[in-house]
Scaffold this motif. Sequence first.
Motif: not given
Length: 367
Positions: A6-10
């Motif tokens: 899971i790659d989380v970006y903001t």
Amino acid sequence: MEVTGIDVYTVDLPIAEGTYDWAGGNSYAEFDSTILRLRTDEGVAGWGEVAMLGSAYLPAFGRGARAGVAELADEVLGADPTQPAVLAERLDARLRGHPYVKSALDVACWDLTGKVRDAPVADLLGGRFGDEVDLYRAISQGTPAEMADSVATYRDQGYGAFQLKVGEDPVTDAERIRAARAELEARHVLDADFNTGLTRHEAVRVVDAVSDVDVYVEQPCDSYEACRAVRRQTDKPFVLDEVMTGVDAVLRGYGDDAMDVVNLKISKVGGLTRARAIRDLCADLGVAMIVEDTWGSEVATAAIAHLAHSTPADARFAATDFHNYNAVTTADGAPPAAGGTMAASTDPGLGVEPRLDVLGDPVAVYE
């Protein structure tokens, strides 16, 4: 197939008009969006997005979404993403409430499932009703003249429905509604969205003051009970939004004859899996829906388009093209939106490809 990462970006989404303003003195120049990618052992990836209207709109906020993903990551890793309903049950058992936290994860599962099955998400959600979906344009709160000018601008661009951000005080709100309606023809739809901004007695004053105006009344008060009381004192078509949080709420509202339309926001109910259940219930009950989300960029708009396009036309009040409100583009392949209508992509999944140069490096990776 199983989720392996899971790659989380903001990313901050600046408002193209400068600010977005609504009831309660809420004014934002940008919104905090969380975009995430689910990676799998077969090399297929799915994308989802959740963006909140700040922290004072619903019991939700941007950093909370990312904290929630951290809490749920080990439940998602190893799961089969092509069974989003199964994963939704597991996430609900693991984390009570906080539906917005689960939304981007759920949408990413639908995107991924569409890619695996070589089908657009709209097809998976029930099929495509018609060639396009009618849009509404939200009109940021301002003076009556400013809001009327905005309505005229977007009317000339082809929008046929308008959500007027009111909820300040009865006198000014009535002036805003009258000024906006004066810019429209009979075929246009005007929805006065109070965003819970008035007390019960104030809301009654407004609906009485505009009794001769063709307008929908949306969520004037904070509580369901107060909104229902106002509903009983007006013959205006009534929309409920913030209090419509799930199937139980819809059934209660239907049984009480508390609304004619519900505002169905994907992240408010936990993603496309839960939104589909509510959508199908409303369609069966004959309750029309505004299909949208709590904000977002191209990824969120794509999810809105697929849910709206797979909704029977007579149950579809309008949808929203939020990516056209922002001054930044986070993905390619956004649903074509022009002339007041939008169409879901016919490509597999959501049909969007995020721009990694815009997203930058992940703020969190779970493997």
